[in-house]
Design a protein around this motif. Structure first.
Motif, PDB file in Angstrom:
ATOM      1  N   ILE A  18       0.835  -1.201   0.000  1.00  0.00           N
ATOM      2  CA  ILE A  18       0.000   0.000   0.000  1.00  0.00           C
ATOM      3  C   ILE A  18       0.871   1.252   0.000  1.00  0.00           C
ATOM      4  CG2 ILE A  18      -1.631   1.345   1.388  1.00  0.00           C
ATOM      5  CD1 ILE A  18      -2.833  -1.363   2.258  1.00  0.00           C
ATOM      6  N   ILE A  19       1.916   1.257   0.785  1.00  0.00           N
ATOM      7  CA  ILE A  19       2.814   2.414   0.854  1.00  0.00           C
ATOM      8  C   ILE A  19       3.510   2.643  -0.482  1.00  0.00           C
ATOM      9  CG2 ILE A  19       4.928   3.279   1.926  1.00  0.00           C
ATOM     10  CD1 ILE A  19       3.947   1.927   4.526  1.00  0.00           C
ATOM     11  N   VAL A  20       3.994   1.575  -1.106  1.00  0.00           N
ATOM     12  CA  VAL A  20       4.668   1.700  -2.402  1.00  0.00           C
ATOM     13  C   VAL A  20       3.692   2.179  -3.475  1.00  0.00           C
ATOM     14  CG1 VAL A  20       5.820   0.385  -4.227  1.00  0.00           C
ATOM     15  CG2 VAL A  20       6.473   0.054  -1.853  1.00  0.00           C
ATOM     16  N   ALA A  21       2.470   1.678  -3.452  1.00  0.00           N
ATOM     17  CA  ALA A  21       1.455   2.110  -4.415  1.00  0.00           C
ATOM     18  C   ALA A  21       1.129   3.583  -4.239  1.00  0.00           C
ATOM     19  CB  ALA A  21       0.199   1.265  -4.272  1.00  0.00           C
ATOM     20  N   ASP A  22       1.081   4.057  -2.997  1.00  0.00           N
ATOM     21  CA  ASP A  22       0.842   5.488  -2.742  1.00  0.00           C
ATOM     22  C   ASP A  22       1.940   6.353  -3.346  1.00  0.00           C
ATOM     23  OD1 ASP A  22      -1.556   5.216  -1.458  1.00  0.00           O
ATOM     24  OD2 ASP A  22      -0.708   5.334   0.571  1.00  0.00           O
ATOM     25  N   PHE A  23       3.183   5.941  -3.174  1.00  0.00           N
ATOM     26  CA  PHE A  23       4.288   6.701  -3.754  1.00  0.00           C
ATOM     27  C   PHE A  23       4.215   6.706  -5.278  1.00  0.00           C
ATOM     28  CE2 PHE A  23       6.590   6.055   0.359  1.00  0.00           C
ATOM     29  CZ  PHE A  23       6.753   7.398   0.644  1.00  0.00           C
ATOM     30  N   GLY A  24       3.868   5.570  -5.867  1.00  0.00           N
ATOM     31  CA  GLY A  24       3.737   5.496  -7.313  1.00  0.00           C
ATOM     32  C   GLY A  24       2.619   6.373  -7.834  1.00  0.00           C
ATOM     33  N   TYR A  25       1.511   6.402  -7.122  1.00  0.00           N
ATOM     34  CA  TYR A  25       0.375   7.238  -7.515  1.00  0.00           C
ATOM     35  C   TYR A  25       0.747   8.714  -7.442  1.00  0.00           C
ATOM     36  CZ  TYR A  25      -4.371   9.072  -7.634  1.00  0.00           C
ATOM     37  OH  TYR A  25      -5.506   9.755  -7.971  1.00  0.00           O
ATOM     38  N   ALA A  26       1.416   9.110  -6.366  1.00  0.00           N
ATOM     39  CA  ALA A  26       1.815  10.512  -6.196  1.00  0.00           C
ATOM     40  C   ALA A  26       2.838  10.929  -7.256  1.00  0.00           C
ATOM     41  CB  ALA A  26       2.385  10.733  -4.800  1.00  0.00           C
ATOM     42  N   GLU A  27       3.760  10.052  -7.562  1.00  0.00           N
ATOM     43  CA  GLU A  27       4.764  10.369  -8.584  1.00  0.00           C
ATOM     44  C   GLU A  27       4.125  10.457  -9.964  1.00  0.00           C
ATOM     45  OE1 GLU A  27       8.463  11.500  -9.891  1.00  0.00           O
ATOM     46  OE2 GLU A  27       7.773  11.240  -7.840  1.00  0.00           O
ATOM     47  N   GLY A  28       3.169   9.583 -10.246  1.00  0.00           N
ATOM     48  CA  GLY A  28       2.451   9.638 -11.517  1.00  0.00           C
ATOM     49  C   GLY A  28       1.672  10.932 -11.665  1.00  0.00           C
ATOM     50  N   GLU A  29       1.070  11.378 -10.573  1.00  0.00           N
ATOM     51  CA  GLU A  29       0.341  12.649 -10.614  1.00  0.00           C
ATOM     52  C   GLU A  29       1.287  13.809 -10.890  1.00  0.00           C
ATOM     53  OE1 GLU A  29      -2.379  15.470  -7.708  1.00  0.00           O
ATOM     54  OE2 GLU A  29      -1.443  13.678  -6.903  1.00  0.00           O
ATOM     55  N   ARG A  30       2.442  13.780 -10.252  1.00  0.00           N
ATOM     56  CA  ARG A  30       3.425  14.854 -10.456  1.00  0.00           C
ATOM     57  C   ARG A  30       3.955  14.849 -11.893  1.00  0.00           C
ATOM     58  NH1 ARG A  30       9.050  16.079  -7.957  1.00  0.00           N
ATOM     59  NH2 ARG A  30       9.406  13.916  -8.487  1.00  0.00           N
ATOM     60  N   LEU A  31       4.226  13.671 -12.426  1.00  0.00           N
ATOM     61  CA  LEU A  31       4.706  13.570 -13.800  1.00  0.00           C
ATOM     62  C   LEU A  31       3.636  13.957 -14.811  1.00  0.00           C
ATOM     63  CD1 LEU A  31       6.811  10.297 -13.704  1.00  0.00           C
ATOM     64  CD2 LEU A  31       7.652  12.607 -14.117  1.00  0.00           C
ATOM     65  N   ALA A  32       2.386  13.666 -14.518  1.00  0.00           N
ATOM     66  CA  ALA A  32       1.296  13.987 -15.437  1.00  0.00           C
ATOM     67  C   ALA A  32       1.150  15.495 -15.620  1.00  0.00           C
ATOM     68  CB  ALA A  32      -0.009  13.385 -14.943  1.00  0.00           C
ATOM     69  N   GLN A  33       1.511  16.264 -14.624  1.00  0.00           N
ATOM     70  CA  GLN A  33       1.446  17.719 -14.745  1.00  0.00           C
ATOM     71  C   GLN A  33       2.506  18.244 -15.714  1.00  0.00           C
ATOM     72  OE1 GLN A  33       1.772  19.153 -10.749  1.00  0.00           O
ATOM     73  NE2 GLN A  33      -0.297  18.504 -10.205  1.00  0.00           N
ATOM     74  N   VAL A  34       3.603  17.511 -15.839  1.00  0.00           N
ATOM     75  CA  VAL A  34       4.694  17.931 -16.717  1.00  0.00           C
ATOM     76  C   VAL A  34       4.571  17.299 -18.107  1.00  0.00           C
ATOM     77  CG1 VAL A  34       7.207  17.908 -17.024  1.00  0.00           C
ATOM     78  CG2 VAL A  34       6.230  18.250 -14.751  1.00  0.00           C
ATOM     79  N   LEU A  35       4.366  15.986 -18.154  1.00  0.00           N
ATOM     80  CA  LEU A  35       4.368  15.262 -19.431  1.00  0.00           C
ATOM     81  C   LEU A  35       2.995  15.157 -20.080  1.00  0.00           C
ATOM     82  CD1 LEU A  35       6.640  12.217 -18.537  1.00  0.00           C
ATOM     83  CD2 LEU A  35       7.283  14.253 -19.811  1.00  0.00           C
ATOM     84  N   GLY A  36       1.981  15.089 -19.291  1.00  0.00           N
ATOM     85  CA  GLY A  36       0.649  14.787 -19.802  1.00  0.00           C
ATOM     86  C   GLY A  36       0.276  13.373 -19.418  1.00  0.00           C
ATOM     87  N   GLY A  37      -1.004  13.160 -19.187  1.00  0.00           N
ATOM     88  CA  GLY A  37      -1.464  11.875 -18.689  1.00  0.00           C
ATOM     89  C   GLY A  37      -1.167  10.701 -19.600  1.00  0.00           C
TER      90      GLY A  37
END
Length: 51
Positions: A18-37
């Motif tokens: 669960i902790i690792v999935a949370d970090f992955g979700y947060a990093e994906g959200e941060r990257l989506a703001q820069v690269l696009g979804g």
């Protein structure tokens, strides 16, 4: 006290996932703001293909 009531190392595995999935979700959200979804999803597929 029986072995069934003692906390084992494997009991922490679901919490770790669960902790690792949370970090992955947060990093994906941060990257989506820069690269696009769609690019984040595409790179996730490329990276996960190796596993």
């Amino acid at each position: 006290m029986s072995a069934a009531r003692q906390l084992q190392l494997a009991d922490l595995a679901p919490l770790d996932s669960i902790i690792v999935a949370d970090f992955g979700y947060a990093e994906g959200e941060r990257l989506a703001q820069v690269l696009g979804g769609w690019q984040v999803i595409g790179w996730a597929w490329v990276i996960l293909d190796f596993f």
